[in-house]
Design an enzyme around this catalytic site. Structure first.
Site, PDB file in Angstrom:
ATOM      1  N   ASP A   6      -1.808   6.725   6.251  1.00 56.50           N
ATOM      2  CA  ASP A   6      -2.860   5.845   5.736  1.00 56.50           C
ATOM      3  C   ASP A   6      -3.161   4.818   6.830  1.00 56.50           C
ATOM      4  OD1 ASP A   6      -4.450   3.963   4.509  1.00 56.50           O
ATOM      5  OD2 ASP A   6      -3.099   3.598   2.811  1.00 56.50           O
TER       6      ASP A   6
ATOM      7  N   LYS B  74     -12.429  -1.741   6.134  1.00 57.77           N
ATOM      8  CA  LYS B  74     -11.621  -2.673   6.922  1.00 57.77           C
ATOM      9  C   LYS B  74     -12.146  -2.724   8.360  1.00 57.77           C
ATOM     10  CE  LYS B  74      -9.208  -2.690   3.090  1.00 57.77           C
ATOM     11  NZ  LYS B  74      -8.057  -1.916   2.834  1.00 57.77           N
TER      12      LYS B  74
ATOM     13  N   TRP C  83       0.816  -1.218   0.000  1.00 56.02           N
ATOM     14  CA  TRP C  83       0.000   0.000   0.000  1.00 56.02           C
ATOM     15  C   TRP C  83       0.844   1.260   0.000  1.00 56.02           C
ATOM     16  CZ3 TRP C  83      -4.304  -0.272  -2.192  1.00 56.02           C
ATOM     17  CH2 TRP C  83      -5.097  -1.407  -2.078  1.00 56.02           C
TER      18      TRP C  83
HETATM   19  C1  LIG Z   1      -7.502  -1.359   1.469  1.00 53.72           C
HETATM   20  C2  LIG Z   1      -6.413  -0.375   1.588  1.00 53.72           C
HETATM   21  C3  LIG Z   1      -6.251   0.688   0.685  1.00 53.72           C
HETATM   22  C4  LIG Z   1      -7.150   0.873  -0.519  1.00 53.72           C
HETATM   23  O1  LIG Z   1      -8.395   1.274  -0.143  1.00 53.72           O
HETATM   24  P1  LIG Z   1      -9.512   1.650  -1.221  1.00 53.72           P
HETATM   25  O2  LIG Z   1     -10.645   2.077  -0.355  1.00 53.72           O
HETATM   26  O3  LIG Z   1      -9.791   0.431  -2.021  1.00 53.72           O
HETATM   27  O4  LIG Z   1      -8.977   2.745  -2.059  1.00 53.72           O
HETATM   28  C5  LIG Z   1      -5.233   1.583   0.897  1.00 53.72           C
HETATM   29  N1  LIG Z   1      -4.394   1.454   1.942  1.00 53.72           N
HETATM   30  C6  LIG Z   1      -4.511   0.448   2.828  1.00 53.72           C
HETATM   31  C7  LIG Z   1      -3.548   0.362   3.971  1.00 53.72           C
HETATM   32  C8  LIG Z   1      -5.523  -0.493   2.687  1.00 53.72           C
HETATM   33  O5  LIG Z   1      -5.647  -1.491   3.574  1.00 53.72           O
END
Ligand SMILES: *Cc1c(COP(=O)(O)O)cnc(C)c1O
Length: 359
Positions: A172, A196, A102
């Protein structure tokens, strides 16, 4: 009705009580005579839902008053672009920490807008560690420092907040937000997709310090501009109303669990016993350095990959679902977010022991 234990990395399990409440309120939300899906986003019913949801998030995360909380679309992926677009503020460089798939995606997208300086990378260890770095590794001309607090695919997690020199720290937190307490005041921006740990997909939570709002050049489209979104309470366009409502129900559930500090204890208990079971076995192993292991996403491999198929098929029969690792890394992965009950982890551990005994 029988519900499985769903170990999906996202969209992922939701608390059963949340789904039941949503079902009960489906046709008639609290005497309004309509579903939340059918409500005007400007009407008093929906505004009350939105207000409660936002104040619950502020309370759960103890978000200070000098932050705006936005509820946007486009996922964390849109933030990969919106962050440089909004806060480069005339600078030409941004600093990133690369800890897995990511952060690699975030870096790639930022590269469209500026020069990316790496403060640290764990690529050499195949992303099985969190790289150590110090203030001197951070380019002081950069506009901000970005990192990914939990790498959903590689299963590594920062156990604390890294140094950021004097740069705004951008994180993030998609896959570990609300799983442990964090001091929001240390951050410039925290962002996370909801699918998540917070609800279904469709909403991105962006917590942004006020001094980082209003820096976007005029060419940035309004829906991507933090200032325009903050000014309109994230309703510049019609928001994902039903998803805001479900996010609100999950936040209420989390409050009833005792909040973030209480859920952290349960997350420690769940992840510790799963790692202990993996470490004690001779069939399963986890490649991540012990001190960097994620409490949310537990990847593991079988000593003999030829057994993978049988493992997954038999797990599925036991109601233990979506245990295949990400297609880019293979093996297995158990995602055990806040909503995964401890019994689910116990059932997985029992199944793994039985599979090992019989193979
Ligand atoms: C799932 C995830 C993403 C992507 O998320 P989207 O909502 O599909 O854009 C980005 N960063 C992390 C750490 C993730 O777990």
């Amino acid at each position: 009705m029988s519900r499985i234990y769903n170990f999906s990395a996202g969209p992922s399990m939701l608390p059963t009580s949340v789904l039941i409440q949503a079902q009960q309120e489906m046709l008639d939300w609290q005497g309004s005579g309509m579903s939340v899906m059918e409500m005007s986003h400007r009407g008093k019913h929906f505004l009350a839902i939105a207000e409660q949801m936002k104040s619950d998030l502020i309370e759960l995360m103890a978000i200070p008053g000098n932050y705006q909380v936005l509820f946007l679309q486009g996922g964390a992926t849109a933030q990969f672009a919106m962050i440089p677009q909004n806060i480069l503020n005339g600078k030409t460089k941004a600093c990133y920490v690369n800890t897995g798939a990511w952060s690699t995606s975030a870096i790639k997208e930022a590269g469209k807008y500026c020069e990316v300086k790496l403060a640290a990378s764990s690529e050499a260890t195949k992303f099985t560690t969190i790289p150590a770095f110090a203030e001197r590794d951070i380019d002081s001309d950069a506009a901000y420092l970005h990192y990914t607090s939990n790498e959903t695919i590689h299963g590594v997690e920062f156990q604390g907040i890294p140094p950021s020199a004097d740069l705004p720290l951008v994180c993030d937190m998609s896959s570990n937000i609300l799983s442990r307490p964090v001091d929001v005041s240390r951050f410039g921006i925290i962002y996370a997709g909801t699918q998540k740990n917070m609800g279904p997909s469709g909403v991105t939570v962006v917590i942004v310090r006020e001094d980082l709002i209003g820096l976007a050049p005029k060419t940035v489209p309004s829906v991507f501009d933090y200032a325009a979104q903050a000014k309109s309470d994230s309703m510049l366009n019609t928001p994902a109303t039903y998803n805001w409502y479900l996010l609100g129900l999950v936040l209420q559930w989390l409050k009833h669990q005792g909040g973030v500090a209480a859920i952290e204890q349960r997350n420690i208990a769940k992840s510790s016993k799963l790692y202990a079971a993996i470490d004690a076995s001779s069939l399963y192993s986890n490649p991540v350095e012990t001190s960097c292991r994620s409490r949310m996403n537990v990847p593991f491999v079988l000593a003999d990959a030829a057994l993978d198929k049988a493992f997954l098929a038999q797990a599925e029969q036991q109601g233990l679902s979506t245990l295949a690792g990400h297609r880019s890394v293979g093996g297995m992965r158990a995602s055990i977010y806040n909503a995964m009950p401890e019994q689910g982890v116990d059932a997985l551990i029992d199944f793994m022991a039985e599979f090992e005994r019989t193979h």
